[in-house]
Design a protein around this motif. Structure first.
Motif, PDB file in Angstrom:
ATOM      1  N   ILE A   1       0.835  -1.207   0.000  1.00 32.59           N
ATOM      2  CA  ILE A   1       0.000   0.000   0.000  1.00 32.59           C
ATOM      3  C   ILE A   1       0.867   1.253   0.000  1.00 32.59           C
ATOM      4  O   ILE A   1       0.602   2.223  -0.733  1.00 32.59           O
ATOM      5  CB  ILE A   1      -0.946  -0.018   1.213  1.00 32.59           C
ATOM      6  CG1 ILE A   1      -1.983  -1.137   1.062  1.00 32.59           C
ATOM      7  CG2 ILE A   1      -1.648   1.325   1.373  1.00 32.59           C
ATOM      8  CD1 ILE A   1      -2.861  -1.322   2.274  1.00 32.59           C
ATOM      9  N   MET A   2       1.939   1.242   0.815  1.00 37.05           N
ATOM     10  CA  MET A   2       2.833   2.402   0.857  1.00 37.05           C
ATOM     11  C   MET A   2       3.533   2.608  -0.484  1.00 37.05           C
ATOM     12  O   MET A   2       3.688   3.745  -0.948  1.00 37.05           O
ATOM     13  CB  MET A   2       3.861   2.214   1.976  1.00 37.05           C
ATOM     14  CG  MET A   2       3.266   2.236   3.375  1.00 37.05           C
ATOM     15  SD  MET A   2       4.500   1.982   4.670  1.00 37.05           S
ATOM     16  CE  MET A   2       5.524   3.431   4.437  1.00 37.05           C
TER      17      MET A   2
ATOM     18  N   ALA B   1       2.347   1.701  -3.419  1.00 36.80           N
ATOM     19  CA  ALA B   1       1.340   2.197  -4.361  1.00 36.80           C
ATOM     20  C   ALA B   1       1.045   3.674  -4.117  1.00 36.80           C
ATOM     21  O   ALA B   1       0.900   4.463  -5.073  1.00 36.80           O
ATOM     22  CB  ALA B   1       0.063   1.366  -4.228  1.00 36.80           C
ATOM     23  N   GLU B   2       0.952   4.068  -2.836  1.00 38.75           N
ATOM     24  CA  GLU B   2       0.713   5.482  -2.536  1.00 38.75           C
ATOM     25  C   GLU B   2       1.885   6.354  -2.984  1.00 38.75           C
ATOM     26  O   GLU B   2       1.687   7.469  -3.484  1.00 38.75           O
ATOM     27  CB  GLU B   2       0.468   5.650  -1.039  1.00 38.75           C
ATOM     28  CG  GLU B   2      -0.863   5.067  -0.567  1.00 38.75           C
ATOM     29  CD  GLU B   2      -1.073   5.269   0.916  1.00 38.75           C
ATOM     30  OE1 GLU B   2      -0.104   5.719   1.581  1.00 38.75           O
ATOM     31  OE2 GLU B   2      -2.177   4.999   1.409  1.00 38.75           O
ATOM     32  N   LEU B   3       3.114   5.853  -2.804  1.00 40.05           N
ATOM     33  CA  LEU B   3       4.282   6.614  -3.255  1.00 40.05           C
ATOM     34  C   LEU B   3       4.266   6.790  -4.772  1.00 40.05           C
ATOM     35  O   LEU B   3       4.518   7.893  -5.287  1.00 40.05           O
ATOM     36  CB  LEU B   3       5.557   5.899  -2.813  1.00 40.05           C
ATOM     37  CG  LEU B   3       6.884   6.563  -3.216  1.00 40.05           C
ATOM     38  CD1 LEU B   3       6.984   7.962  -2.615  1.00 40.05           C
ATOM     39  CD2 LEU B   3       8.066   5.708  -2.778  1.00 40.05           C
TER      40      LEU B   3
ATOM     41  N   LEU C   1       1.649   6.718  -6.659  1.00 44.22           N
ATOM     42  CA  LEU C   1       0.543   7.621  -6.987  1.00 44.22           C
ATOM     43  C   LEU C   1       0.924   9.076  -6.732  1.00 44.22           C
ATOM     44  O   LEU C   1       0.600   9.964  -7.541  1.00 44.22           O
ATOM     45  CB  LEU C   1      -0.687   7.237  -6.166  1.00 44.22           C
ATOM     46  CG  LEU C   1      -1.949   8.074  -6.395  1.00 44.22           C
ATOM     47  CD1 LEU C   1      -2.402   7.957  -7.848  1.00 44.22           C
ATOM     48  CD2 LEU C   1      -3.061   7.634  -5.450  1.00 44.22           C
ATOM     49  N   ASN C   2       1.627   9.326  -5.622  1.00 43.11           N
ATOM     50  CA  ASN C   2       2.064  10.699  -5.333  1.00 43.11           C
ATOM     51  C   ASN C   2       3.033  11.209  -6.393  1.00 43.11           C
ATOM     52  O   ASN C   2       2.950  12.371  -6.829  1.00 43.11           O
ATOM     53  CB  ASN C   2       2.724  10.751  -3.951  1.00 43.11           C
ATOM     54  CG  ASN C   2       1.724  10.564  -2.826  1.00 43.11           C
ATOM     55  OD1 ASN C   2       0.543  10.866  -2.993  1.00 43.11           O
ATOM     56  ND2 ASN C   2       2.184  10.064  -1.688  1.00 43.11           N
TER      57      ASN C   2
END
Length: 254
Positions: free
Chosen positions: A213-214, A216-218, A220-221
């Motif tokens: 998840i981290m 994927a969030e990175l 995405l950011n």
């Protein structure tokens, strides 16, 4: 010295034999299952009279890591005297008594992440027939509409202590009882070890999910920042070109 050596060797053989039988009396199994959303699954194990069953489970993945579970046992009611057992197959009344098993709920878990339970079946002295019991565990994921659940559970079975009536003396019987007592302690330790193992596996799955998840969030950011940078570049270039065409911006050159 030779008689003493023979005695030591004899006791070593007796001790190794007893330990071998004690180790064979304990059986363990580990299972994994995927419970789909809105479904339930059940598993059944047979426990001999006087035997012990240890059960541990853990939700390792899926949704909020919770599941409904219940543990039940089906057993034949005890008889008054041992002689009635011989008439189980020849008398309609006793055959009905044999087939009319009782079902008892041992424990229930609601929206639980983990759980454990130890069940000891009634001994032959208590039931006077020695028929085994059936322990059934059911996992219910009917409350979930989307997320399946991955379950890991362990089952440890231990037979009842059987003392050899043809033992040479009481020392062997006392030794076997002492080993059985130590086996009971080790059985409890094995239960705790299984629960810790399932907890570690569940934590590992959670850590892997969190790292994904981290990541994927990175990603995405980074994608959002790149999109904003490209958008600002083209917007600013378009604005400056329009202002230059209208003559509002003059570019000074040396």
């Amino acid at each position: 010295m030779r008689p003493l050596c023979r005695v030591v060797v004899l006791w070593a053989l007796v001790l190794s034999t007893v330990l071998l039988h004690s180790s064979l009396a304990v059986r363990a199994a580990s299972y994994g299952s995927k419970i789909e959303a809105g479904e339930a699954e059940c598993y059944t194990e047979v426990v001999e009279a006087g035997g012990t069953l240890g059960f541990t489970f853990r939700v390792t993945d899926g949704g909020s890591f919770d599941i409904n579970a219940d543990l039940k046992v089906r057993s034949t009611p005890p008889v008054d005297v041992i002689g009635q057992v011989s008439r189980f197959h020849f008398n309609a009344h006793f055959a009905g008594l044999r087939d009319r098993q009782r079902e008892t709920v041992l424990n229930e878990w609601q929206r639980a992440t983990e759980g454990s339970y130890t069940y000891t079946a009634p001994s032959v002295l208590e039931t006077r027939h020695g028929l085994p019991s059936e322990v059934t565990v059911c996992f219910n994921n009917s409350f979930s509409t989307v997320s399946p659940k991955w379950i890991r559970f362990n089952i440890i079975k231990r037979d009842v202590l059987e003392v050899d009536p043809d033992a040479v003396n009481k020392v062997e019987s006392e030794m076997e009882e002492e080993l059985h007592r130590y086996g009971t302690i080790l059985f409890s330790i094995a239960q705790d070890a299984n629960l810790l193992q399932l907890t570690g596996e569940a934590d590992r799955v959670k850590l892997n999910s969190l790292s994904k998840i981290m990541a994927a969030e990175l990603a995405l950011n980074v994608l959002v920042l790149l999109t904003m940078a490209v958008y600002q570049y083209f917007s600013l270039s378009r604005f400056l070109s329009r202002q230059a065409q209208r003559g509002k911006i003059q570019i000074a050159t040396k």
